[in-house]
Design a protein around this motif. Structure first.
Motif, PDB file in Angstrom:
ATOM      1  N   LYS A 177     -24.264  52.198  36.681  1.00  0.00           N
ATOM      2  CA  LYS A 177     -24.604  51.649  35.429  1.00  0.00           C
ATOM      3  C   LYS A 177     -26.017  51.419  35.323  1.00  0.00           C
ATOM      4  O   LYS A 177     -26.448  51.539  34.081  1.00  0.00           O
ATOM      5  N   GLN A 178     -26.746  51.140  36.312  1.00  0.00           N
ATOM      6  CA  GLN A 178     -28.187  51.022  36.168  1.00  0.00           C
ATOM      7  C   GLN A 178     -29.083  52.055  35.977  1.00  0.00           C
ATOM      8  O   GLN A 178     -30.217  52.098  35.025  1.00  0.00           O
ATOM      9  N   CYS A 179     -28.574  53.330  36.272  1.00  0.00           N
ATOM     10  CA  CYS A 179     -29.607  54.382  36.113  1.00  0.00           C
ATOM     11  C   CYS A 179     -28.973  55.563  35.313  1.00  0.00           C
ATOM     12  O   CYS A 179     -29.821  56.535  34.931  1.00  0.00           O
ATOM     13  N   MET A 180     -28.007  55.530  34.670  1.00  0.00           N
ATOM     14  CA  MET A 180     -27.279  56.526  33.823  1.00  0.00           C
ATOM     15  C   MET A 180     -27.213  56.020  32.263  1.00  0.00           C
ATOM     16  O   MET A 180     -27.028  54.742  32.303  1.00  0.00           O
ATOM     17  N   ASP A 181     -27.129  57.062  31.571  1.00  0.00           N
ATOM     18  CA  ASP A 181     -26.914  56.554  29.929  1.00  0.00           C
ATOM     19  C   ASP A 181     -25.600  56.261  29.554  1.00  0.00           C
ATOM     20  O   ASP A 181     -25.554  55.522  28.835  1.00  0.00           O
ATOM     21  N   ILE A 182     -24.679  56.932  30.144  1.00  0.00           N
ATOM     22  CA  ILE A 182     -23.232  56.732  29.905  1.00  0.00           C
ATOM     23  C   ILE A 182     -22.766  55.314  30.199  1.00  0.00           C
ATOM     24  O   ILE A 182     -23.365  54.629  31.263  1.00  0.00           O
ATOM     25  N   GLY A 183     -22.011  54.811  29.298  1.00  0.00           N
ATOM     26  CA  GLY A 183     -21.571  53.199  29.297  1.00  0.00           C
ATOM     27  C   GLY A 183     -20.317  53.338  30.581  1.00  0.00           C
ATOM     28  O   GLY A 183     -19.550  54.207  30.421  1.00  0.00           O
ATOM     29  N   ILE A 184     -20.596  52.155  31.335  1.00  0.00           N
ATOM     30  CA  ILE A 184     -19.308  52.142  32.262  1.00  0.00           C
ATOM     31  C   ILE A 184     -18.835  50.607  32.181  1.00  0.00           C
ATOM     32  O   ILE A 184     -19.533  49.761  32.300  1.00  0.00           O
ATOM     33  N   SER A 185     -17.501  50.650  32.144  1.00  0.00           N
ATOM     34  CA  SER A 185     -16.713  49.520  32.332  1.00  0.00           C
ATOM     35  C   SER A 185     -16.131  49.514  33.886  1.00  0.00           C
ATOM     36  O   SER A 185     -15.305  50.567  34.192  1.00  0.00           O
ATOM     37  N   SER A 186     -16.365  48.659  34.815  1.00  0.00           N
ATOM     38  CA  SER A 186     -16.148  48.854  36.072  1.00  0.00           C
ATOM     39  C   SER A 186     -14.932  47.999  36.448  1.00  0.00           C
ATOM     40  O   SER A 186     -14.793  46.768  36.100  1.00  0.00           O
ATOM     41  N   THR A 187     -13.857  48.643  37.311  1.00  0.00           N
ATOM     42  CA  THR A 187     -12.722  47.710  37.521  1.00  0.00           C
ATOM     43  C   THR A 187     -12.460  47.931  39.188  1.00  0.00           C
ATOM     44  O   THR A 187     -12.432  48.987  39.893  1.00  0.00           O
ATOM     45  N   TYR A 188     -12.228  46.982  39.818  1.00  0.00           N
ATOM     46  CA  TYR A 188     -11.864  46.716  40.897  1.00  0.00           C
ATOM     47  C   TYR A 188     -10.418  46.884  41.154  1.00  0.00           C
ATOM     48  O   TYR A 188      -9.482  46.569  40.517  1.00  0.00           O
ATOM     49  N   CYS A 189     -10.014  48.178  42.105  1.00  0.00           N
ATOM     50  CA  CYS A 189      -8.639  48.529  42.103  1.00  0.00           C
ATOM     51  C   CYS A 189      -8.242  48.621  43.491  1.00  0.00           C
ATOM     52  O   CYS A 189      -7.596  49.621  44.002  1.00  0.00           O
ATOM     53  N   GLY A 190      -8.580  47.453  44.214  1.00  0.00           N
ATOM     54  CA  GLY A 190      -8.183  47.775  45.740  1.00  0.00           C
ATOM     55  C   GLY A 190      -6.897  47.566  46.158  1.00  0.00           C
ATOM     56  O   GLY A 190      -6.502  47.913  47.278  1.00  0.00           O
ATOM     57  N   ALA A 191      -5.735  47.121  45.077  1.00  0.00           N
ATOM     58  CA  ALA A 191      -4.430  47.326  45.176  1.00  0.00           C
ATOM     59  C   ALA A 191      -4.083  48.540  44.648  1.00  0.00           C
ATOM     60  O   ALA A 191      -3.056  48.424  44.044  1.00  0.00           O
ATOM     61  N   HIS A 192      -4.658  49.527  45.159  1.00  0.00           N
ATOM     62  CA  HIS A 192      -4.272  50.862  44.177  1.00  0.00           C
ATOM     63  C   HIS A 192      -3.012  51.253  45.286  1.00  0.00           C
ATOM     64  O   HIS A 192      -2.308  52.284  44.680  1.00  0.00           O
ATOM     65  N   SER A 193      -3.027  51.064  46.496  1.00  0.00           N
ATOM     66  CA  SER A 193      -2.039  51.460  47.463  1.00  0.00           C
ATOM     67  C   SER A 193      -2.062  50.457  48.604  1.00  0.00           C
ATOM     68  O   SER A 193      -2.998  49.684  48.917  1.00  0.00           O
ATOM     69  N   VAL A 194      -0.936  50.463  49.423  1.00  0.00           N
ATOM     70  CA  VAL A 194      -0.880  49.530  50.717  1.00  0.00           C
ATOM     71  C   VAL A 194      -1.540  50.518  51.682  1.00  0.00           C
ATOM     72  O   VAL A 194      -1.061  51.443  51.945  1.00  0.00           O
ATOM     73  N   PRO A 195      -2.730  49.742  52.451  1.00  0.00           N
ATOM     74  CA  PRO A 195      -3.191  50.388  53.321  1.00  0.00           C
ATOM     75  C   PRO A 195      -2.317  50.820  54.478  1.00  0.00           C
ATOM     76  O   PRO A 195      -1.212  50.034  54.863  1.00  0.00           O
ATOM     77  N   LYS A 196      -2.552  51.898  55.254  1.00  0.00           N
ATOM     78  CA  LYS A 196      -1.913  52.082  56.607  1.00  0.00           C
ATOM     79  C   LYS A 196      -2.003  51.416  57.571  1.00  0.00           C
ATOM     80  O   LYS A 196      -2.865  50.605  57.629  1.00  0.00           O
ATOM     81  N   GLY A 197      -0.641  50.822  58.212  1.00  0.00           N
ATOM     82  CA  GLY A 197      -0.596  49.712  58.849  1.00  0.00           C
ATOM     83  C   GLY A 197      -0.609  48.148  58.419  1.00  0.00           C
ATOM     84  O   GLY A 197      -0.588  47.308  59.405  1.00  0.00           O
ATOM     85  N   LYS A 198      -0.470  48.349  57.230  1.00  0.00           N
ATOM     86  CA  LYS A 198      -0.132  46.814  56.625  1.00  0.00           C
ATOM     87  C   LYS A 198       1.086  46.959  55.690  1.00  0.00           C
ATOM     88  O   LYS A 198       1.496  48.008  55.244  1.00  0.00           O
ATOM     89  N   THR A 199       1.684  45.765  55.642  1.00  0.00           N
ATOM     90  CA  THR A 199       2.853  45.479  54.615  1.00  0.00           C
ATOM     91  C   THR A 199       2.011  45.252  53.311  1.00  0.00           C
ATOM     92  O   THR A 199       1.179  44.826  53.146  1.00  0.00           O
ATOM     93  N   ALA A 200       2.867  45.455  52.022  1.00  0.00           N
ATOM     94  CA  ALA A 200       2.341  45.049  50.914  1.00  0.00           C
ATOM     95  C   ALA A 200       2.097  43.359  50.950  1.00  0.00           C
ATOM     96  O   ALA A 200       0.997  43.252  50.004  1.00  0.00           O
TER      97      ALA A 200
END
Length: 435
Positions: A177-200
């Motif tokens: 975002k700081q060093c490139m010309d292209i515009g960026i909308s950032s998204t936190y997607c930590g719930a993209h999948s259930v990590p191995k070793g954990k339940t949902a």
């Protein structure tokens, strides 16, 4: 009036404004009727915003005594708003080209996922990668997107799943975002999948109790600025109630809700998103009729991803029904290791052919409506006074060639401009004939 300006584009055969009355979005019949000027010019000021749009002779007279850092003669060419890609996963490590062969042999998305491929393969490699390695590939991918006409891109984390790697990805996005010309909308997607070793349930607790409070802290210190929160609401991943908890917790710290829903199974994600005040929901291949109505009432954008349905051989999203019901329809590339496409012109073409959208509807979906899905339609998505001077010039007398020529954008696009500055100039551009 200031007498010095950044950019003059003059004598465009077609100047595709998309909107001309300050609309936040276009839906129903409005999405099929775009504002277009002929023999027109525009001016971008030193602040990067559009100062004037109009007939070429009027602009010439109005700015007769002005000077410009750059003047581009657009005779015989078309000028369009910079394209907006409303859904991407552009940062990861590890090559998944082998999975394409598996899909061609008949393996489903979830079969690959359950065999340890898919997201988990990418997570393992992304967790091991350094920030510098991730930034290098991320920057390269964004540059390729820019060359296809995208000037604003939504960028997700989501291949970390643990807090350390998710933050690593978000720091890389912040650096871009700081060093490139292209515009960026950032998204936190930590719930993209259930990590191995954990339940949902355990993963949901970790996100709500650890990840999101840390994001709030880093936002307050100015280290990371995240715009959106995303969850993969899907059978075997995060169910409706886990999705609700995570999205509401994200909304409570100021993030826009913009999530994956109703992709592989009908989950009532659309109804949930409408209830929670989601800005946008992506995929929606399995959305219910009531979900479509709820999204229309809530003015929740549908970000449709024709590349995903094409590459995964899924049924197509019901774009026509959504348009008829008054849903704000946007488009995204879904660029990721599973759907490797940088090009919004190709996305628009697929939307027209496979989802039965008109070319006008597809362009509205890839400009003003995609900007709306990111909460940016006040500054992006159309060529109007006061908006950011993000523009694409194509070497054709009809703008529709950008969609019509499947894969032809490399020769068609002459210039990509961000804030009135030429960021990409196609040195190999050809002299176009009229067809």
């Amino acid at each position: 009036m200031a007498r010095r300006h950044r950019l003059l584009l003059e004598n465009a055969q077609q100047l595709v404004l998309v909107c001309a009355r300050g609309e936040e979005y276009l839906r129903r019949q409005d999405a099929g009727s775009l504002a277009v000027l002929r023999d027109a010019s525009l001016v971008v000021g030193l602040d990067g915003c559009i100062k004037a749009v109009g007939q070429a002779d009027v602009i010439r007279s109005q700015f007769s005594g002005a000077t410009f850092e750059r003047i581009i003669d657009c005779s015989g060419k078309c000028v369009l708003p910079g394209l907006v890609d409303a859904h991407t996963h552009p940062m990861w490590a590890g090559d998944r080209v082998h999975e394409f062969a598996m899909k061609l042999a008949g393996a489903s998305y979830m079969e690959i996922h359950e065999a340890g491929g898919g997201i988990h393969f990418t997570v393992e490699h992304t967790q091991k990668a350094t920030e510098e390695e991730l930034f290098s590939t991320f920057k390269h991918r964004l540059e390729r997107m820019l060359r296809t006409g995208s000037t604003l891109v939504e960028c997700k984390s989501g291949y970390g799943l643990n807090l350390e790697t998710e933050l690593k990805m978000l720091r890389v996005i912040e650096r871009a975002k700081q060093c490139m010309d292209i515009g960026i909308s950032s998204t936190y997607c930590g719930a993209h999948s259930v990590p191995k070793g954990k339940t949902a349930a355990e993963a949901t607790d970790d996100i709500v109790n650890n990840h999101l409070p840390k994001l709030k802290e880093l936002k307050l210190t100015g280290e990371i600025h995240v715009n959106n929160i995303d969850v993969f609401c899907e059978k075997g991943v995060f169910d409706l109630e886990s999705t609700r908890r995570i999205l509401q917790a994200g909304k409570d710290i100021g993030l826009q809700i913009n999530f994956h829903g109703d992709e592989l199974h009908p989950m009532k994600s659309a109804e949930l998103g409408a209830e929670l005040g989601a800005r946008a929901i992506s995929h929606l291949e399995e959305v219910s009729d009531e979900g479509i109505k709820a999204m229309a009432r809530a003015k929740c954008a549908a970000v449709l991803l024709p590349t995903t349905a094409y590459m995964l051989r899924l049924k197509q999203p019901q774009a026509r029904k959504m348009l008829e019901e008054g849903v704000i329809v946007a488009l995204g590339s879904d660029f990721n290791p599973n759907a490797y496409c940088f090009s919004m012109p190709m996305v628009m073409h697929l939307a027209c052919v496979n989802m039965k959208m008109s070319m006008n509807e597809a362009l509205a979906a890839a400009t003003i409506n995609a900007a709306y899905a990111l909460g940016k339609s006040d500054t992006h998505g159309s060529i109007e006074m006061g908006k950011q001077g993000d523009l694409v010039i194509i070497n054709s007398s009809r703008w529709e060639h950008l969609i019509y020529q499947f894969g032809g954008h490399e020769a068609l696009i002459s210039y990509v401009i961000v804030k009135g500055k030429v960021i990409y100039q196609n040195e190999r551009r050809e002299t176009m004939i009229s067809y």
